[in-house]
Structure formats: C-alpha cells, structure tokens
Design a protein around this motif. Structure first.
Motif, PDB file in Angstrom:
ATOM      1  N   THR A  46       0.523  -1.391   0.298  1.00  0.00           N
ATOM      2  CA  THR A  46      -0.335   0.485  -0.159  1.00  0.00           C
ATOM      3  C   THR A  46       0.700   1.092  -0.336  1.00  0.00           C
ATOM      4  O   THR A  46       0.340   2.330  -0.887  1.00  0.00           O
ATOM      5  CB  THR A  46      -0.783   0.220   1.402  1.00  0.00           C
ATOM      6  OG1 THR A  46      -1.650  -1.142   1.302  1.00  0.00           O
ATOM      7  CG2 THR A  46      -1.482   1.142   1.142  1.00  0.00           C
ATOM      8  N   SER A  47       2.168   1.503   0.621  1.00  0.00           N
ATOM      9  CA  SER A  47       3.117   2.497   0.989  1.00  0.00           C
ATOM     10  C   SER A  47       3.607   2.629  -0.819  1.00  0.00           C
ATOM     11  O   SER A  47       3.741   4.283  -0.805  1.00  0.00           O
ATOM     12  CB  SER A  47       3.980   2.002   1.696  1.00  0.00           C
ATOM     13  OG  SER A  47       4.654   1.272   1.942  1.00  0.00           O
ATOM     14  N   ALA A  53       0.481   3.937  -3.298  1.00  0.00           N
ATOM     15  CA  ALA A  53       0.125   5.082  -1.976  1.00  0.00           C
ATOM     16  C   ALA A  53       0.661   6.904  -3.401  1.00  0.00           C
ATOM     17  O   ALA A  53       0.469   7.779  -3.274  1.00  0.00           O
ATOM     18  CB  ALA A  53      -0.310   5.167  -0.879  1.00  0.00           C
ATOM     19  N   GLU A 100      -1.139   6.121  -6.618  1.00  0.00           N
ATOM     20  CA  GLU A 100      -2.595   5.642  -6.949  1.00  0.00           C
ATOM     21  C   GLU A 100      -3.283   6.818  -6.187  1.00  0.00           C
ATOM     22  O   GLU A 100      -3.319   7.258  -4.936  1.00  0.00           O
ATOM     23  CB  GLU A 100      -3.022   4.209  -6.309  1.00  0.00           C
ATOM     24  CG  GLU A 100      -1.645   3.606  -7.758  1.00  0.00           C
ATOM     25  CD  GLU A 100      -2.673   3.464  -8.677  1.00  0.00           C
ATOM     26  OE1 GLU A 100      -3.822   3.243  -8.822  1.00  0.00           O
ATOM     27  OE2 GLU A 100      -1.983   3.314  -9.656  1.00  0.00           O
ATOM     28  N   PRO A 139      -6.634   6.647  -3.024  1.00  0.00           N
ATOM     29  CA  PRO A 139      -7.139   5.957  -2.553  1.00  0.00           C
ATOM     30  C   PRO A 139      -8.375   5.591  -2.778  1.00  0.00           C
ATOM     31  O   PRO A 139      -8.838   4.713  -2.130  1.00  0.00           O
ATOM     32  CB  PRO A 139      -6.631   7.490  -0.772  1.00  0.00           C
ATOM     33  CG  PRO A 139      -5.990   8.430  -1.192  1.00  0.00           C
ATOM     34  CD  PRO A 139      -5.771   8.390  -2.344  1.00  0.00           C
ATOM     35  N   PRO A 153       2.847   3.088   5.706  1.00  0.00           N
ATOM     36  CA  PRO A 153       1.517   3.790   6.266  1.00  0.00           C
ATOM     37  C   PRO A 153       1.214   2.963   8.098  1.00  0.00           C
ATOM     38  O   PRO A 153       2.041   1.425   8.288  1.00  0.00           O
ATOM     39  CB  PRO A 153       0.620   2.941   5.475  1.00  0.00           C
ATOM     40  CG  PRO A 153       1.457   2.517   4.727  1.00  0.00           C
ATOM     41  CD  PRO A 153       2.362   2.529   4.713  1.00  0.00           C
TER      42      PRO A 153
END
Length: 304
Positions: free
Chosen positions: A176-177, A180, A183, A185, A298
C-alpha cells in the motif's frame, strides 16, 4: 481525499479527525465481535463474502456517481489485484482467528502490525532501523506471546494464526505504501472491495449454506456495514489530521474490543493477558508514532 482540495488542518479539524478515528475503531470492534458470534452459525467464508460484497456495492454506489470512470483508472492493475488478494487473506485469517480467541486479546495481537511492518522493512527492504525501534519490536512481540500463551487455552495451530495474519497484513501495508505514491486512495478502496468480493465468490459454491434465519442475515449485513463505515471514517480522519496525531488513538480499538467481549461473551482478560496488552499498546503506539512522524510506511489498522 474525498474532495478536490483537502480540508485545512486546524486544531478543530484535528479534534474532528480524532473523533472519526475513534468511531472507526469502535466499528472494527463491533465487526470482530459480530464475526465471532456469527461464526457459531455460518461458515467463516460466508461471513467474509458478505463483508466484501457489502463493501464493493456500497463504495461503488457512493463513489461512481462522484468520480465516474476516474474511480477505476489505475496505472498498476496487477498490484491492485495483489493488494486485494492480500487483504482478503488477512480477512480470512482474522475471521478464523477470532473464533479461537477472545475479541480483546485478538485485537491486541492485530495491533502489533506496525511492529511487523518495521521488521519486514528492515529484513527485506533493507531499511535502517534504530536500536530503539528494535527494542520496541521485541517488546511488542513479547507482549503478543503473553496474550497468545502458546500451550494455554489457545492450542496448536490456532495460536499461530493471529501472527500469520499480522505478517500478511504487514506485506499488505508495505505494498500500500508503494502504491500510494501514484494511486488514488479511493481507487484502491474500490479495487479492494471488488477483488475481495470476486475472489470470495469463486469459493462460495463450496462453502455456501442456507442462512438460518433473518437475525443471522442481519448480523452478516452488520459485518459488511461496520467494515465499510469503519474504513470510510478512517479516510475522513486521515484527511483532517496528520498520522502522527491520530496514531496513538488507534489503540482505543483494544478498549472497545474488551468492552464488546465482556458485554456479548462475558469475557475479561487475565493478568498475563492484560500485561501483554499493555506492552503491545506501549511499544506499538510508540513505534507507530515514530513511523508516522517520519512518514515512512502507513500505520492504518486492519479492519480484521
């Protein structure tokens, strides 16, 4: 995140962000408690399917009219699928784990995720980790062992499930980090729901069972509602306050989980479990605050 321009982060916005975050942790505690209760009547995979279908439909119904095609435009579709599959695996592991553990103790184990992220980032991403961070990682995992107590009430393979879930979620956080940076959220939120719903649907014919009654159906819908609302509140919280401000309040979820476990199941943690929870809160909250302050990885909690 939900608007063209983020709201200004004034002290009033920070307080509102904290309120949204605490409300989100309450939703996640209700979700976990409902999963444990419903698990006595229906397959865990059926509960997982309800959770993701509700998520996918709700996010699509709300965001598609606002975003249109922009919502599903992504530069990394393969990573979106991988990310969705990782979170689906986290959900399956957590839904199974909570059947073998009290809700409060399970939630405490979930909260060592930031420590697992630190460990994996050091081992596989070759990030420099200060001695204090290593001490926090060791202290957090020592607390987790006090909570799980292998060889105690949680026996055999079941005692390992929460830890496997935590490390799976840590990989999800690391991915995810990276995503991000490019992309949106809400696009990731959209793909998370639909990937989970579609993959879970493939397994559904093998585990489907008739829902016993309307009350059980309502509880399954509550699982989906709490997961969806909880994540939406997280988005609102982090749009209004920095992660370093919000991070310590993530651990209120342990308190809500203990309260739900006491109200629904009449369970209160023992002395060792409470000591382990205290170590997890101290080490996890401190490590999460350092991570948020440094803006490295994150620290959002899993909805479990």
């Amino acid at each position: 995140m939900l608007m063209s321009e983020p709201p200004r982060r004034t002290p009033a916005h920070a307080l509102l962000g904290i309120a949204f975050l605490i409300a989100a942790t309450a939703c996640f505690a209700v979700l976990d408690t409902t999963v444990k209760y419903v698990g006595a009547f229906v397959s865990v995979l059926v509960a997982v399917w309800f959770r993701y279908v509700f998520h996918a439909v709700a996010v699509s119904a709300i965001m598609l009219p606002l975003r249109g095609r922009q919502l599903w435009q992504t530069a990394h579709p393969r990573y979106q699928v991988l990310r969705g599959c990782l979170l689906l695996l986290v959900s399956v592991l957590s839904f199974v784990s909570v059947q073998f553990m009290p809700v409060g103790e399970f939630t405490a184990i979930v909260m060592i995720s930031p420590l697992a992220v630190t460990l994996l980032a050091a081992l596989f991403l070759k990030e420099d980790v200060a001695a204090l961070r290593w001490a926090l990682v060791v202290g957090g995992f020592a607390g987790a062992l006090l909570v799980v107590q292998p060889g105690g009430d949680v026996i055999g393979w079941a005692s390992l499930l929460p830890l496997v879930m935590v490390f799976t979620y840590a990989w999800f956080q690391i991915l995810t980090s990276k995503m991000a940076r490019t992309e949106d959220p809400m696009t990731m939120h959209f793909y998370t729901g639909w990937v989970g719903a579609l993959v879970a649907s493939l397994a559904l014919p093998f585990v489907w069972q008739v829902i016993p009654d309307a009350r059980t159906f309502a509880l399954l819908c509550l699982i989906g509602l709490m997961g969806t609302v909880g994540h939406f509140l997280l988005i609102l919280a982090f749009a209004r306050a920095p992660a370093s401000t919000l991070t310590p309040y993530l651990y209120t979820q342990i308190g809500f989980a203990m309260l739900c476990g006491w109200v629904v199941f009449g369970h209160t943690p023992g002395t060792l479990e409470l000591a382990g929870m205290g170590m997890i809160v101290l080490c996890g909250a401190t490590a999460s605050w350092f991570t948020a302050r440094d803006r490295r990885l994150p620290v959002d909690p899993p909805e479990a």
